[in-house]
Design an enzyme around this catalytic site. Structure first.
Site, short mmCIF file in Angstrom:
data_model
loop_
_atom_site.label_atom_id
_atom_site.label_comp_id
_atom_site.label_asym_id
_atom_site.label_seq_id
_atom_site.Cartn_x
_atom_site.Cartn_y
_atom_site.Cartn_z
N VAL A 58 11.40 -43.74 -55.01
CA VAL A 58 10.63 -42.41 -54.79
C VAL A 58 11.31 -41.27 -54.90
O VAL A 58 11.09 -40.34 -55.85
CB VAL A 58 9.64 -42.36 -53.52
N ASP A 100 21.38 -37.95 -49.76
CA ASP A 100 21.11 -39.34 -49.03
C ASP A 100 22.29 -39.86 -48.24
O ASP A 100 23.31 -39.44 -48.49
CB ASP A 100 21.04 -40.50 -50.40
N ARG A 134 25.13 -45.46 -52.61
CA ARG A 134 23.85 -44.91 -53.64
C ARG A 134 24.09 -43.72 -54.28
O ARG A 134 24.20 -43.37 -55.32
CB ARG A 134 22.59 -44.69 -52.74
N THR A 191 9.62 -46.26 -44.91
CA THR A 191 8.84 -46.38 -43.52
C THR A 191 8.50 -47.90 -43.59
O THR A 191 7.38 -48.33 -44.00
CB THR A 191 7.50 -45.61 -43.97
N THR A 244 5.22 -42.82 -47.25
CA THR A 244 3.96 -43.31 -46.74
C THR A 244 3.60 -43.58 -45.36
O THR A 244 4.67 -44.46 -44.57
CB THR A 244 3.51 -44.80 -47.54
N CYS A 259 5.49 -51.60 -50.17
CA CYS A 259 4.23 -50.69 -49.96
C CYS A 259 3.10 -51.49 -49.54
O CYS A 259 2.68 -51.59 -48.31
CB CYS A 259 4.01 -50.19 -51.15
N ARG A 310 12.81 -56.18 -51.90
CA ARG A 310 12.23 -55.85 -50.36
C ARG A 310 11.09 -56.62 -50.25
O ARG A 310 10.13 -56.50 -51.00
CB ARG A 310 12.27 -54.33 -50.36
#
Ligand SMILES: NC(=O)c1ccc[n+]([C@@H]2O[C@H](COP(=O)([O-])OP(=O)(O)OC[C@H]3O[C@@H](n4cnc5c(N)ncnc54)[C@H](O)[C@@H]3O)[C@@H](O)[C@H]2O)c1
Length: 436
Positions: free
Chosen positions: A18, A36, A41, A99, A134, A274, A345
């Site tokens: 995202v 980050d 990364r 999250t 989220t 998600c 994931r």
């Protein structure tokens, strides 16, 4: 006092699926620093490569700058960092950290709280902190704002402000990219809401929808994913029923789909970061206020049962063909949580794998998109992602679990020596023993 839109200096906290596309979009218009905590990364992004494949390397390299000095010169561009100093001059903080849920399916807010703590240390008067992750309604104002206030010593809605603008991207989808998806925005006061809305309008070509308050925007996002989860759970349940009745689910859905208001959902595994996770956030909040969610949790249970269902159905078909089960070789094609995307994931293909292994089967997983080291680290299993294509004749069962484009041209076909289960219904019905 809020800054003028033109003077917005943006810091994106968390550069994953995202955060990075959003940072790259903002960098076209504003001074943007992407932060980050994962040095690996940060290193790969500084070198101009995004392993999630959400931002093309050429695009990333076109907005990247090497130091804050370059940012000052150009007034726009993207600096990537794992240091706090470069983000301390920002006046807008956008939080895009994970999250997840724990093993008991309870929300884990630690990354949100840690990110809030880090921002709290550098928060200044007039700054706006916008959360994108989220969550359930209330996380921004009841969990994160108190951390910002405590660490910064500043007062909410007097000294600093907040917003919530959920992200709707769909990993691997090259059509609905961040700027092309209408974005819900919100703010902690009407003035801030308008500011946040204008900020996103500057980069989101699809436009925005200004929600009435932060909790409405939080709730809107979590129900989008919960609705999808429940709808898929319904067709998954139909698939189990029609399997027992000897009716082909895809043909039923095709027939029913000719009605103008029949919703075109398809059965399948529901994994990823998600849809398989967010309903638990909503359920947790509902339980906290004394309501036990029936449909939301039933949907989750149903969808989480599908991997085991695929494995046991495959075994039934093997037994019908008089094939040995224990020690037999089974090939699973695909491990990522969805097609044409490297994201592993919360993939539910692991449930198929584990169930087959519980019957002492010799299970091989082939996925040209998955990173074997990541799979080994996360799931403790070996995945082959290159080299020779597996010889399908070596296997007593082949489960097409993920519809990667590579598999569509493979000559996968059931025979008296091999069961084929097509989880995604991409093969012709006549070529397979079973499909969802
Ligand atoms: N992936 C999607 O398709 C998608 C779509 C819409 C919404 N979302 C939501 O967006 C949020 C982020 O998801 P994602 O897929 O980008 O996650 P991700 O795991 O790809 O990326 C999160 C990044 O945040 C970094 N991070 C973690 N804690 C941090 C901290 N305290 N400070 C700075 N960086 C930190 C991690 O190192 C990682 O690079 C989640 O809430 C998710 O539910 C995801």
């Amino acid at each position: 006092m809020l800054t003028n839109l033109e003077n917005s200096k943006i810091a994106i906290i968390g550069l994953g699926y995202v955060g990075l596309p959003l940072a790259a979009a903002f960098a076209e218009k504003f001074r943007t620093v992407g932060y980050d905590i994962d040095p690996k990364r940060v290193d790969e992004l500084q070198k101009g490569h995004d392993r999630t494949l959400e931002v093309e390397d050429a695009h990333l390299q076109s907005v990247l700058v090497k130091s804050s000095l370059d940012l000052d010169d150009k007034g726009k561009g993207l600096l990537i960092t794992d240091a706090v100093l470069p983000i301390s001059s920002a006046n807008i903080y956008v939080v895009t950290v994970p999250t997840p849920t724990d093993k008991h399916n309870r929300p884990v807010l630690t990354p949100m709280l840690k990110a809030s703590e880090a921002i709290g240390k550098i928060l200044k008067k007039g700054d706006v902190v916008i959360y994108e992750s989220t969550v359930y309604p209330g996380v921004t104002e009841e969990e994160c704002i108190p951390v910002l206030e405590k660490v910064s010593g500043l007062k909410y809605n007097e000294d600093f402000f907040a917003g919530y603008s959920p992200e709707r991207i769909n990993p691997g989808d090259k059509e609905h990219t961040v700027t092309k998806i209408l974005k819900v925005t919100s703010g902690s006061t009407p003035e801030v809401a308008e500011y946040v809305d204008q900020l996103y309008k500057a980069v989101i070509t699809a436009g925005t929808h200004k929600a009435s308050c932060i909790k409405v925007a939080e709730a809107a996002k979590v129900i989008e994913n919960s609705q999808r989860d429940i709808n898929i759970a319904f067709v998954n349940e139909l698939s189990k029923i029609f399997n027992l009745l000897g009716i082909d689910t895809q043909e039923v859905l095709e027939a029913a789909g000719t009605k103008w208001n029949f919703l075109p959902f398809r059965p399948g595994l529901v994994g990823g970061h998600c849809i398989g996770v967010d309903p638990f956030y909503l359920a947790q909040k509902a339980q906290e206020v004394g309501y036990h969610p029936e449909i939301i949790l039933a949907g989750r249970r149903l969808n989480d049962s599908m991997g085991k269902h695929v494995a046991t159905e495959t075994i039934k078909h093997m037994m019908r063909k008089d094939l040995k089960v224990i020690d037999s070789k089974v090939l699973i094609l695909g491990f990522t949580f969805k097609e044409d995307c490297p994201d592993v994931r919360n993939t539910r293909v692991i449930d198929i794998y584990n169930e087959l292994k519980s019957f002492d089967m010799d299970v091989c997983v082939y996925d040209p998109w998955a990173n074997p080291a990541e799979v080994k680290h996360e799931y403790g299993i070996d995945v082959i992602n290159g080299g020779e294509k597996p010889d399908l004749e070596d296997y007593s069962a082949v489960i097409l679990a993920v519809a990667h484009k590579e598999f569509k041209s493979w000559p996968i076909q059931a025979s008296s020596n091999c069961v084929v289960f097509d989880v995604k219904s991409v093969l012709k019905k006549e070529l397979v023993d079973s499909r969802l």
